[in-house]
Each structure stands twice: as structure tokens, then as C-alpha cells.
Design an enzyme around this catalytic site. Sequence first.
Site, PDB file in Angstrom:
ATOM      1  CE  LYS A 154      -4.241  -1.816   0.467  1.00 25.55           C
ATOM      2  NZ  LYS A 154      -5.331  -1.573  -0.491  1.00 25.55           N
ATOM      3  CG  ASP A 178      -4.324  -0.701  -3.905  1.00 26.64           C
ATOM      4  OD1 ASP A 178      -4.609   0.318  -4.566  1.00 26.64           O
ATOM      5  OD2 ASP A 178      -5.187  -1.407  -3.337  1.00 26.64           O
ATOM      6  CD  GLU A 204      -5.611  -3.097  -6.405  1.00 28.91           C
ATOM      7  OE1 GLU A 204      -4.734  -3.945  -6.122  1.00 28.91           O
ATOM      8  OE2 GLU A 204      -6.656  -2.978  -5.757  1.00 28.91           O
ATOM      9  CG  ASP A 229     -10.054  -1.874  -5.914  1.00 25.94           C
ATOM     10  OD1 ASP A 229     -11.275  -2.113  -6.012  1.00 25.94           O
ATOM     11  OD2 ASP A 229      -9.430  -2.089  -4.869  1.00 25.94           O
ATOM     12  CE  LYS A 251     -11.079  -4.809  -3.585  1.00 30.03           C
ATOM     13  NZ  LYS A 251     -10.734  -3.630  -2.777  1.00 30.03           N
TER      14      LYS A 251
END
Length: 345
Positions: A154, A178, A204, A229, A251
Amino acid sequence: MQLTAQSLDLRLSAPFRIARSVQTGAFNVLVRLEAGGHVGIGEAAPSPYYGEKRESVLMALDAFAAQLGDDPLLIEDIMGALDHALGGNAAAKAAINMALYDLLGQRLGLPLYALLGLNPARTPLTSYTIAIANPDAMAAHARAAREYPILKIKLGAGHEVETMRAIRAASDATVRVDANAAWTPREAVRIIAAIAEYGVEFVEQPVPATDLEGLRFVREHSPVPIIADESCVRLDSVPRMAGRVDGINIKLAKCGGVTAALRMIHAARAHHLQVMLGCMIESSLSITAAAHLSPLADYADLDGALLIAHDPFDGVCVRDGKLLLSDRPGLGVRTRDEPPEAATQ
Ligand code: MG
């Protein structure tokens, strides 16, 4: 069909910081659907970012209870009725949808992957997420996570190059990044160019969710693939992603369950997009539901249950990053205190 819902409190082993927020736990909901002597279970993992929380899930489930009818095999009809009754509420719909597939699998004596015609040997490796902290702490976390061959890092809180350098010095794992929508398109291009030398597999959601032209700009200037995402939530998001990104992160809690995720996967393929299966902070219950679909995915980020302190469910196992599905019927998930012989009927 009888629906019951109860709170499912999950506590994280450590605070989970991403670019826009920090989480110490998750306020999820456990759903049970009873029909024909079987009990199907599902989990709602509501995300305030997508406009859901536990209270809204419980209200939606209340509204949905009257729409379920008596035949759990009519999954398409039931999901259509839920959509007609209430828009949005994807996490609540996902919980019911996975419980219906659990019931179907139990009725037929087959695991969900088999109902879908999928080969359980083809599950991808899941990544394991390193949340935002200072670069040294993230590097230490990466070093401690050596059992996972793929790490998702992250970023988006500054110190990106320093962080990636420290992580690369601590770990030789495959790394994905991400940014959770943290950068402007120009910042993203500059940062990705600087961190690419550390062997980044893909990045991402570099830019804000609604900045679709920003996604295209970053992709055109990036040496590594770009995955959407936050910009890609439901089926109707998929065509907009074509030409703007290399792939999408699907998701269950974002799109509304297994049925919706399957549609997104096929739509993504029709638009030549790669497919990643991701998750919220979830127990092994809903992680397992997603794992059953994972033979259809290029990438998996199904580590939600690995990040919580006490997983109440036993489902998919992760060994050296590999997702291992059991051949128990339906989702094949049981509560951890349940003796094995009771679960195999
Ligand atoms: Mg993400």
C-alpha cells in the site's frame, strides 16, 4: 426460506492503514439461509467508501427477506428480485448470493468450484498486503511475511521511493502496488517511473475513482500494467475500463456476489482486460466464496482473513501463497469450533 442475520465482528492483528483511512477491525454481518434441511451461510463486508455499513446491511437484509421465496435453486430470479427491491447494497446482496450457492452445493453434494466447472488446481497465488507505515516498519513487515511469494504494497502517503527501496532490500517477493486513488495522474506517472526499477508487477488504482481519463493517461505513460479497483465497481463499470487500464479488481462485496462477479469476469474478458479477485477485511467465509472463482482470475488478492486476529471460519487454506480449496460441498466453510466429522455429514 428462512433468513437470519447476526453481527460478525472481526479484529485486525494490526491497524490497516491505506492512503485514505485506517481500520482496526471490520463490522461485518453473518447471514444464514435455511431451506430443505440445509443451512447456507454468507458474509457481508460493508465498506463505508461504497456507502454501506453494518446498519444498512441489516436494514437491506430485512427488506430482502420477503423477496427470497421458497426455492433456493432460483438464484437468478432471487437476485433479480433483490435488485428490484433495493438498488445498491452490494455487500448485503453478496452475503445472500453466496449463501444461495452454499445451499445449492450442499443440495447437489458438490463444491462451488465444481458447480462452476472450474479446476481447483488452477487457483492463483494470493498476495499478502503490507499496509502503510513508515518505510522501515513496512520493510520489517515484508521481511516477516516471507511465507508469501507475492506482496501487495500500500502506497499513497508519501515516501514511495524510499518505501519501495526498503522493501526490496528486505524481500525478494513479487511486489504489487496499490495507491488507493491517492495520486494525481502526473504524480502517478512520476512515482511509477521511479519505483518501477524495484520490480513492480502492476499498480492498482493510481488516481481518483472518477478520473477515467487520468487512468488512461497513467496507463499510456506507465512501464507497468495498471489495474482499476475503486473505478470499477459493478458490471456496468467494465466497458468503461476498456482501453484505460490493463485489468480490473473484482470484489464480491463491491459487485453483489458470485453471480455478479462471474458476469464481470466474462465482460472483462470480452474487453481484453485482465482479472484480479480482491477482498475487503473479511473472514474465511466470504474469502472462500471468492476463492472458488479464482481459477478464472489472473491475480488474487484474497488475504482479508490472513489479516484478522481470530478467524471464526475454516475454509480456503493458504499455503506458500497458494489458495487451497476443500472438496466439501457448497462453500465448504465451517465454524472453527465445529468438529470435522460433524461437517462432513
Ligand atoms: Mg485496491
